[in-house]
Design a protein around this motif. Structure first.
Motif, mmCIF file in Angstrom:
data_model
loop_
_atom_site.group_PDB
_atom_site.id
_atom_site.type_symbol
_atom_site.label_atom_id
_atom_site.label_comp_id
_atom_site.label_asym_id
_atom_site.label_seq_id
_atom_site.Cartn_x
_atom_site.Cartn_y
_atom_site.Cartn_z
ATOM 1 N N ILE A 127 -2.192 -5.304 7.652
ATOM 2 C CA ILE A 127 -1.262 -4.113 7.156
ATOM 3 C C ILE A 127 -1.654 -3.735 5.802
ATOM 4 O O ILE A 127 -1.685 -2.549 5.637
ATOM 5 C CB ILE A 127 -0.049 -4.801 7.157
ATOM 6 N N ALA A 128 -1.841 -4.754 5.044
ATOM 7 C CA ALA A 128 -2.175 -4.239 3.392
ATOM 8 C C ALA A 128 -3.566 -3.678 3.395
ATOM 9 O O ALA A 128 -3.515 -2.709 2.464
ATOM 10 C CB ALA A 128 -1.985 -5.717 2.730
ATOM 11 N N THR A 129 -4.353 -4.107 4.047
ATOM 12 C CA THR A 129 -5.551 -3.366 3.981
ATOM 13 C C THR A 129 -5.641 -2.339 4.427
ATOM 14 O O THR A 129 -6.199 -1.146 4.119
ATOM 15 C CB THR A 129 -6.724 -4.170 4.619
ATOM 16 N N SER A 130 -5.082 -1.914 5.790
ATOM 17 C CA SER A 130 -4.993 -0.650 6.338
ATOM 18 C C SER A 130 -4.373 0.463 5.864
ATOM 19 O O SER A 130 -5.033 1.739 5.583
ATOM 20 C CB SER A 130 -4.231 -0.753 8.038
ATOM 21 N N LEU A 131 -3.161 0.041 4.896
ATOM 22 C CA LEU A 131 -2.771 1.164 4.286
ATOM 23 C C LEU A 131 -3.499 1.577 3.203
ATOM 24 O O LEU A 131 -3.847 2.878 2.677
ATOM 25 C CB LEU A 131 -1.070 0.781 3.356
ATOM 26 N N ALA A 132 -4.213 0.618 2.293
ATOM 27 C CA ALA A 132 -5.248 1.094 1.372
ATOM 28 C C ALA A 132 -6.458 1.780 1.962
ATOM 29 O O ALA A 132 -6.824 2.923 1.359
ATOM 30 C CB ALA A 132 -5.921 -0.125 0.862
ATOM 31 N N VAL A 133 -6.958 1.437 3.039
ATOM 32 C CA VAL A 133 -8.068 2.220 3.680
ATOM 33 C C VAL A 133 -7.591 3.640 3.955
ATOM 34 O O VAL A 133 -8.366 4.530 3.596
ATOM 35 C CB VAL A 133 -8.533 1.480 4.888
ATOM 36 N N ILE A 134 -6.350 3.618 4.592
ATOM 37 C CA ILE A 134 -6.075 5.160 4.898
ATOM 38 C C ILE A 134 -5.865 5.917 3.637
ATOM 39 O O ILE A 134 -6.068 7.401 3.640
ATOM 40 C CB ILE A 134 -4.606 5.053 5.683
#
Length: 429
Positions: A127-134
Motif C-alpha cells: 500500500i505505502a509503495t503503490s501510492l508513491a509509485v502511482i
C-alpha cells in the motif's frame, strides 16, 4: 492561402484515467489489495458459527491484519529505499499471495488470525509503495493520481464483499483462495509491466515516519484519521453480526456500501471540495458520518434501518478518503512515501483496534454501545481536525496554485518546510 489569427489555447485538464501501462498494473493490484478489506465481511457470521468463535474472536481477522499493517508501515520506507519501489511491491504481493492461501487452508480461527497478520505485513509493503509509485508515475498531475488511487480503492472495496459473498456461499475458505489467485495475477502484471525503479539517493531510516509525526499537520491529520477509522471499522467489522443475514445477502449489502464508497471517492469528493473547500468539506462530512453511525446505534434492532444506514455510510467514507489523502500529501513537509507511512501507521491503529473493541463491548454491554462509541470517536475527530484549521487552509491554497500551474513543487516544499521549522521552534520555546 489566407492567414488565420492565432488564438491562445486553454490547457485542458488531463484525464486521470489516461495512464501508462505500469500505472494500470499497480492500480489493478491496488483493486485486489483493497478487496481484502471487505472480502471477509460476508463470511464473519459463518466463520463464527462454523469455527465456534465469538464475534470478538472473529473480529481479530481485522485487528491482526490492520495492526500489523500499521506497525509495518514504519519500515516500508526503510525497505523501499534499499531495494527499490518495484521490488518492494513484488515482495508485498508475494506475501499477500502466500498468507491469503495459508489462511484459506487453515482449520482454526487462531490460524486464520495469524495468517491475516502476515497478510497485513505484505499489505503494508504494497500500500505505502503503490501510492508513491502511482503519484510518481501517473500522468495528469497529483490530484489525478490521487483520484485514480481512490478509484482503485473504491472498486476494490465494492467488489470485495460481492466476491466474498459468492465464494463464501460455497465455503468460508473460498474468499481467501480467491484473493490468492487474483493477487498472483496482479503479481505477474507488476513484474511484467512495471519498470525497475532505481533506489533513492537517500536511504530512509526506520525512525523517519515517527520523526515525521513531529510535524503538526501530519500528526493532526493522522489523529483525525485514527478517530474516523474507529467509526469506519466499527461499522465494517461489527455491523454484519446484528444484521442477521446470510452470506450472499451480506455480500450484496456491503457491495452497495462499496459502490457508494467508489462513486463518492471519484465524483462526490471533488464536487464537494470545489464548493466548500477542504476544511468545511471535512467538517461537514465527518459530522454526517458520526450522525449516520449514531443512527446505526439507535436502530440496531431494526434490520431495514441498519442495512440502509450501513450502505449510506459508504458515501461519507468515500468523500473522506479522497479529500483526506490529498490533504495529508499536501500538508506533510516530508517525502510522500514517508508521509504515507506515518499517516498509515496512525490511522490503521484505530481501524485495527475498533472491531475487536466493538465485539467485546457488545458481549458485555449490548449491541448498541459499540456504535455509540464509534459515533463519538468520529465526532472527536472533528475537534482534532479543527486544531489544524490553518494548515487545511494552506493545503487548499497550495492545491489550487498547483492545479493552476502557479506553484512549482520546490516552492511548495520550501513553504511547508519553513512552516514545519516554525512549528518546531514554537514548540521548543
Amino acid at each position: 492561402m489566407s492567414a488565420h489569427p492565432s488564438t491562445p489555447s486553454t490547457p485542458s485538464t488531463p484525464s486521470p484515467f489516461k495512464q501508462p501501462k505500469a500505472v494500470w498494473a499497480v492500480a489493478f493490484a491496488c483493486v485486489i489489495s483493497f478487496m481484502g478489506i471487505g472480502l471477509v465481511d460476508p463470511i464473519l457470521p459463518s466463520l463464527s458459527a462454523q469455527l465456534h468463535a465469538t464475534p470478538s474472536q472473529v473480529s481479530l481477522l481485522f485487528t491482526s491484519y490492520l495492526v500489523v499493517t500499521a506497525v509495518a508501515m514504519l519500515v516500508t520506507g526503510f525497505v523501499s529505499s534499499r531495494i527499490g519501489a518495484k521490488r518492494t511491491l513484488v515482495a508485498g504481493l508475494v506475501l499477500i499471495v502466500v498468507f491469503s492461501a495459508a489462511a484459506g487452508a487453515s482449520g482454526s480461527i487462531d490460524g486464520i488470525v495469524g495468517f491475516r497478520a502476515g497478510w497485513g505485513l505484505g499489505n503494508a509493503l504494497f500500500i505505502a509503495t503503490s501510492l508513491a509509485v502511482i503519484v510518481g508515475s501517473a500522468s495528469g498531475g497529483f490530484a489525478g493520481a490521487i483520484i485514480l488511487y481512490e478509484t482503485a480503492l473504491g472498486i476494490g472495496i465494492a467488489i470485495g464483499p460481492l466476491l466474498g459473498g459468492e465464494l463464501g456461499g460455497i465455503s468460508w475458505r473460498g474468499p481467501f483462495f480467491g484473493v490468492a489467485v487474483l493477487m498472483a495475477i496482479a503479481l505477474i502484471a507488476t513484474i511484467v509491466l512495471v519498470q525497475p525503479t532505481p533506489t533513492p539517493a537517500r536511504r530512509a531510516g526506520v525512525a523517519d515516519p515517527v520523526k515525521a509525526l513531529r510535524h503538526r499537520g501530519l500528526l493532526t491529520m493522522g489523529l483525525t484519521a485514527l478517530c474516523y477509522n474507529w467509526g469506519f471499522f466499527t461499522v465494517l467489522g461489527y455491523a454484519p453480526f446484528p444484521m442477521d443475514l446470510g452470506t450472499h445477502e451480506l455480500g450484496y449489502v456491503f457491495t452497495g456500501w462499496g459502490l457508494l464508497v467508489a462513486f463518492f471517492s471519484v465524483f462526490g469528493a471533488p464536487w464537494l471540495q470545489a464548493r466548500l473547500g477542504i476544511a468545511r468539506s471535512l467538517y461537514l462530512n465527518l459530522a454526517l458520518f458520526a450522525l449516520d453511525i449514531l443512527v446505526i446505534g439507535v436502530f440496531t434492532d431494526s434490520k431495514a434501518a441498519l442495512i440502509a444506514a450501513v450502505i449510506v455510510a459508504g458515501a461519507f467514507i468515500g468523500i473522506n478518503n479522497t479529500i483526506t489523502t490529498q490533504a495529508v500529501m499536501t500538508v506533510a513537509p516530508v517525502e510522500r512515501p514517508v508521509a504515507s507511512a506515518a499517516y498509515g501507521f496512525v490511522r490503521f491503529i484505530g481501524g485495527g483496534l475498533a472491531p475487536y473493541a466493538a465485539g467485546k463491548l457488545a458481549e458485555h454491554h449490548g449491541v448498541h454501545l459499540p456504535f455509540y462509541i464509534g459515533a463519538a470517536a468520529v465526532a472527536l475527530g472533528i475537534g482534532v481536525l479543527a486544531t489544524g484549521h490553518s494548515l487545511l487552509a494552506e493545503a487548499e491554497r497550495v492545491q489550487a496554485a498547483e492545479a493552476a500551474g502557479h506553484t512549482p513543487a520546490e516552492e511548495r516544499r520550501e513553504s511547508l518546510e519553513k512552516q514545519a521549522l516554525a512549528e518546531d521552534l514554537g514548540s521548543a520555546g
